[in-house]
Write an enzyme that holds these catalytic residues in place. Sequence first.
Site, short mmCIF file in Angstrom:
data_model
loop_
_atom_site.label_atom_id
_atom_site.label_comp_id
_atom_site.label_asym_id
_atom_site.label_seq_id
_atom_site.Cartn_x
_atom_site.Cartn_y
_atom_site.Cartn_z
N GLU A 83 0.83 -1.21 0.00
CA GLU A 83 0.00 0.00 0.00
C GLU A 83 0.87 1.26 0.00
O GLU A 83 0.57 2.24 -0.69
CB GLU A 83 -0.92 0.00 1.22
N ASN A 127 -2.40 -4.97 9.38
CA ASN A 127 -3.39 -4.68 10.44
C ASN A 127 -3.41 -5.79 11.50
O ASN A 127 -3.65 -5.53 12.67
CB ASN A 127 -4.75 -4.38 9.83
N SER A 141 -8.03 -9.18 6.92
CA SER A 141 -7.93 -10.05 5.74
C SER A 141 -8.07 -11.53 6.12
O SER A 141 -7.77 -12.41 5.32
CB SER A 141 -6.60 -9.81 5.03
FE1 SF4 Z 1 -7.60 -2.03 4.00
FE2 SF4 Z 1 -9.96 -3.11 4.67
FE3 SF4 Z 1 -9.31 -0.74 5.58
FE4 SF4 Z 1 -9.86 -1.05 2.99
S1 SF4 Z 1 -11.30 -1.28 4.70
S2 SF4 Z 1 -8.20 0.13 3.85
S3 SF4 Z 1 -9.00 -3.08 2.64
S4 SF4 Z 1 -8.26 -2.66 6.06
#
Ligand code: SF4
Length: 319
Positions: free
Chosen positions: A126, A224, A266
């Site tokens: 990212e 995360n 995830s």
């Molecule tokens: Fe990442 Fe999920 Fe947050 Fe989107 S909603 S930024 S995919 S952790």
Amino acid sequence: MQIVLTQPRGFCAGVTRAIEIVERAIELHGTPVYVFHEIVHNPWVVDDLRLRGAVFVNDLAEVPTDAVLVFSAHGVSNAVVAQADRLGLLTIDATCPLVSKVHLQAQRFVRQGHTLLMIGHAGHEEVVGTMGRVDAPVHLVSVVADVAHLDVPAHTPLAYVTQTTLSLDDTREIIAALKARFPRIVGPEVDGICYATQNRQIAVRRLAAQVDLVLVVGARNSSNSNRLREVAERCGVPAHLVQDEHDLKAEWLLGAPRVGVTAGASTPEVLVQRVVDALQSHTAGERLPIVHLAGAREDVSFRLPPGLTAPNTAALAHG
Ligand code: SF4
């Protein structure tokens, strides 16, 4: 012994959408569908999609001309988009809309004449994608100590954006250090750390206050999930990241009558259930009570790209 499960845990809206995009792309275009990087950071999800015809690549040179290519939820740089264009690929963008929002904010700051700082972890997809979305140098700040070493001329107009999956506490400290050194620095109006990251960190903090051990189900490369483990540990509770039930260690459970379980954004729920089942199997026959901690309700969902919601694929970006 007791098992305490947090809420919310596991899949966020961006992950759900990204997986659905690959599934729909396979339905519409047939196999193989190429995916640039892991669609989300979870090997179970990646293996499952691979079995269904997705091919994961880290280099576009591995993708044949005219193939269908999905960009992962983490987003990609302008250079990758341009390379896909040159190769004549049919591209489908599964970048989480909240990451795209950070891209737009970064571009806006640069257009306004700011020198951009990105708060995030070096090498994370990212971060690489966001830094590569602006046509200007970007300074990366990963820890508070980096602030003192920033080499920017005095009076440079500065702005910052953040990776979406950072620790709320770390980010607050980094921003405070930036403001102390550069009082005129500006940041986004709305925090770049996404709702799912915030909710899961708040929930794990509440969980840690009530248990003797925290297990975070998540991939080792999931930002995360790693942050959830750190947040729990900072609350003074032993905390471990487990990819699935095979990572569990019996010695962790000694002297831990209350075991808290959460999962990164995830992580599919099936892996949480497998970890819970493995914990159950540690007891001699009796089922452990499971306590569900109440937490923030999440009703966020993101629409699929237009070309994937209808059988007509003409709306997909070609190139
Ligand atoms: Fe990442 Fe999920 Fe947050 Fe989107 S909603 S930024 S995919 S952790």
